[in-house]
Motif scaffolding. Structure first.
Motif, PDB file in Angstrom:
ATOM      1  N   VAL A  71       4.665  -1.144  -3.870  1.00 42.32           N
ATOM      2  CA  VAL A  71       5.898  -0.360  -3.759  1.00 42.32           C
ATOM      3  C   VAL A  71       6.698  -0.944  -2.604  1.00 42.32           C
ATOM      4  O   VAL A  71       6.204  -1.035  -1.481  1.00 42.32           O
ATOM      5  N   GLN A  80      10.328  -1.525  -0.144  1.00 44.72           N
ATOM      6  CA  GLN A  80      11.366  -0.758   0.547  1.00 44.72           C
ATOM      7  C   GLN A  80      12.569  -0.555  -0.376  1.00 44.72           C
ATOM      8  O   GLN A  80      13.064   0.548  -0.558  1.00 44.72           O
ATOM      9  N   TYR A 110      13.314  -0.344  -3.834  1.00 47.35           N
ATOM     10  CA  TYR A 110      12.463  -0.197  -5.015  1.00 47.35           C
ATOM     11  C   TYR A 110      13.294  -0.093  -6.279  1.00 47.35           C
ATOM     12  O   TYR A 110      12.954   0.628  -7.191  1.00 47.35           O
ATOM     13  N   GLN A 133      11.929   7.797  -5.147  1.00 46.32           N
ATOM     14  CA  GLN A 133      10.823   7.167  -4.436  1.00 46.32           C
ATOM     15  C   GLN A 133       9.496   7.445  -5.157  1.00 46.32           C
ATOM     16  O   GLN A 133       8.642   6.591  -5.274  1.00 46.32           O
ATOM     17  N   MET A 148       6.768   4.877  -6.915  1.00 49.77           N
ATOM     18  CA  MET A 148       5.312   4.919  -6.715  1.00 49.77           C
ATOM     19  C   MET A 148       4.602   5.044  -8.055  1.00 49.77           C
ATOM     20  O   MET A 148       3.567   4.419  -8.285  1.00 49.77           O
ATOM     21  N   PHE A 177       2.088  -0.810   0.033  1.00 49.41           N
ATOM     22  CA  PHE A 177       3.409  -0.228   0.303  1.00 49.41           C
ATOM     23  C   PHE A 177       4.080  -1.016   1.419  1.00 49.41           C
ATOM     24  O   PHE A 177       3.500  -1.163   2.493  1.00 49.41           O
ATOM     25  N   PRO A 219       7.979   1.883   2.421  1.00 46.48           N
ATOM     26  CA  PRO A 219       8.558   2.543   1.250  1.00 46.48           C
ATOM     27  C   PRO A 219       9.510   3.679   1.600  1.00 46.48           C
ATOM     28  O   PRO A 219      10.310   4.064   0.758  1.00 46.48           O
ATOM     29  N   TYR A 227      -0.417  -0.181   3.931  1.00 46.26           N
ATOM     30  CA  TYR A 227       0.908   0.387   4.129  1.00 46.26           C
ATOM     31  C   TYR A 227       1.556  -0.260   5.353  1.00 46.26           C
ATOM     32  O   TYR A 227       0.966  -0.260   6.445  1.00 46.26           O
ATOM     33  N   THR A 251       4.683  -0.217   8.033  1.00 51.29           N
ATOM     34  CA  THR A 251       5.748   0.663   8.513  1.00 51.29           C
ATOM     35  C   THR A 251       6.195   0.297   9.920  1.00 51.29           C
ATOM     36  O   THR A 251       5.466  -0.340  10.670  1.00 51.29           O
TER      37      THR A 251
END
Ligand SMILES: Nc1ncnc2c1ncn2[C@@H]1O[C@H](COP(=O)(O)OP(=O)(O)OP(=O)(O)O)[C@@H](O)[C@H]1O
Ligand SMILES: [Mg+2]
Length: 368
Positions: free
Chosen positions: A80, A82, A84, A140, A144, A157, A160, A189, A191
């Motif tokens: 997934v 940013q 998307y 969002q 996913m 991710f 995301p 993930y 971030t």
């Protein structure tokens, strides 16, 4: 579900060495978060796991099998991004079914998978809608769902939630955490968001310039940062740093002086360092106490920020020096212009040597 093992992974783009000797073990069902400054290689590392970039050197295994040469769709990963971008002309159902259709999955299997995914993500009522008829958070969730419908062994991710507004981010963060509990699948993930990293991760990987700086649970990284870089990177507002000097020290503890704080007795093992060594002292804003000024050891309050549930007090050691931050539960006793003494909580003071490595707490002083 599957474990992921990275052994001495390297990535070179042209003549630029981007990922350097990364060793990492991601357990089956674990939630691992990559953090680090912009450009440190977070997305690249994720894309290497997904198979969207080739590995220059090293070995990547998923569920025990080497996958270096497997194309993305055979690795069992779902990603997934940013941005998307959903297919605007397709319904939610069609968006989620698209990847399965391309993979020539049987029609009734597609339907079964999409419906199961929609149930988990609470999209059942929205399956006939087009993306433009959805809120940001719903879109969002469809993004996913698109990754999940293919039942990947690992979900990846890349930031995301960064396009969502603040309140939606909080809501989606919560949903991702609950999704992980329900599915129990392995998740990696990326971030920029401290709170996302701290709240979602079983394990945080701090990357710096293509290398792993430290790996650990959120608690370990917060309480026992191995380097000054990690200490300054994890936590907001950031840890306060000031110069200090070793007065004396051995394997059982040490005494240091720091301008404005006087002489402190600390539990760190300074056995290997000569007396007089220059150190950096680090203390988090919540581990400082303010008191009435006493003689030389005083700081001027240059700003007070009242945030409702807490207060940040900014202190200036000397004119022009980096400000220190003190954080307390709401109290309006302190005012700009006042001079105060700073008293660090000695059990929570960090010391870093001249190579910015943390000095360990002496074995005899460690609390079990
Ligand atoms: N295809 C490419 N060719 C050449 N250099 C690249 C390529 N992709 C990424 N890089 C470089 O690799 C480095 C790491 O990039 P990457 O996108 O992994 O960083 P990041 O940690 O995800 O940063 P951000 O937080 O800004 O998203 C950067 O210096 C980037 O310019
Ligand atoms: Mg990135």
């Amino acid at each position: 579900m599957a474990s992921v093992t990275l052994e001495k992974i390297n990535k070179v783009f042209g003549s630029t060495h981007i990922i350097k000797d990364v060793d990492l073990q991601i357990g089956d069902g674990e939630f691992v978060v990559f953090v680090g400054p912009s450009g440190c290689g977070k997305s690249t590392l994720l894309r290497l796991i997904a198979g969207l970039e080739s590995i220059t050197d090293g070995e990547l295994s998923i569920a025990g099998g080497v996958v270096n040469d497997l194309p993305p769709r055979e690795r069992g990963v779902g990603m997934v991004f940013q941005s998307y971008a959903l297919y605007p002309h397709m319904t939610v159902y069609e968006n989620m079914a698209f990847g399965l259709k391309l993979a020539k999955t049987a029609k009734d299997t597609i339907e079964q998978r999409v419906m199961a995914t929609a149930r988990i993500l609470q999209l059942e009522e929205l399956l006939h809608r087009k993306p433009k008829e959805l809120s940001g958070g719903q879109r969002q969730r469809v993004a996913m769902g698109r990754a999940m419908a293919r039942e990947p062994r690992i979900l990846l991710f890349d930031e995301p939630l960064s396009n969502l507004d603040a309140s939606l981010r909080v809501q989606m963060r919560n949903e991702i955490a609950r999704l992980h509990h329900r599915l129990g699948s392995t998740m990696v993930y990326v971030t920029h968001d401290q709170v996302e990293a701290m709240t979602l991760a079983d394990k945080i990987v701090v990357l710096r310039d293509g290398r792993i700086e430290q790996v650990g649970s959120p608690q370990t990284l917060y309480q026992q940062p191995a380097t000054r870089f990690v200490a300054g990177f994890i936590g907001s507002p950031t840890m306060n740093f000031m110069p200090a000097q070793l007065v004396r020290g051995d394997a059982n503890g040490c005494r240091v002086t720091a301008p404005g704080l006087g002489e402190l007795t600390l539990p760190q093992d300074a056995g290997g360092l000569p007396h007089g060594s220059g150190l950096t002292l680090g203390v988090r804003p919540e581990h400082l106490r303010l008191a009435e000024a006493d003689g030389e050891n005083s700081f001027e309050i240059v700003n007070v920020e009242y945030l409702g549930n807490e207060v940040y007090v900014y202190l200036e050691p000397k004119a022009g020096e980096t400000l220190l931050i003190h954080r307390s539960e709401a109290s309006d006793r302190w005012q700009t212009g006042q001079r105060v003494a700073l008293i660090p909580d000695l059990a929570h003071v960090h010391l870093f040597d001249d190579a910015d490595h943390a000095l360990e707490i002496a074995a005899a002083r460690r609390v079990a």
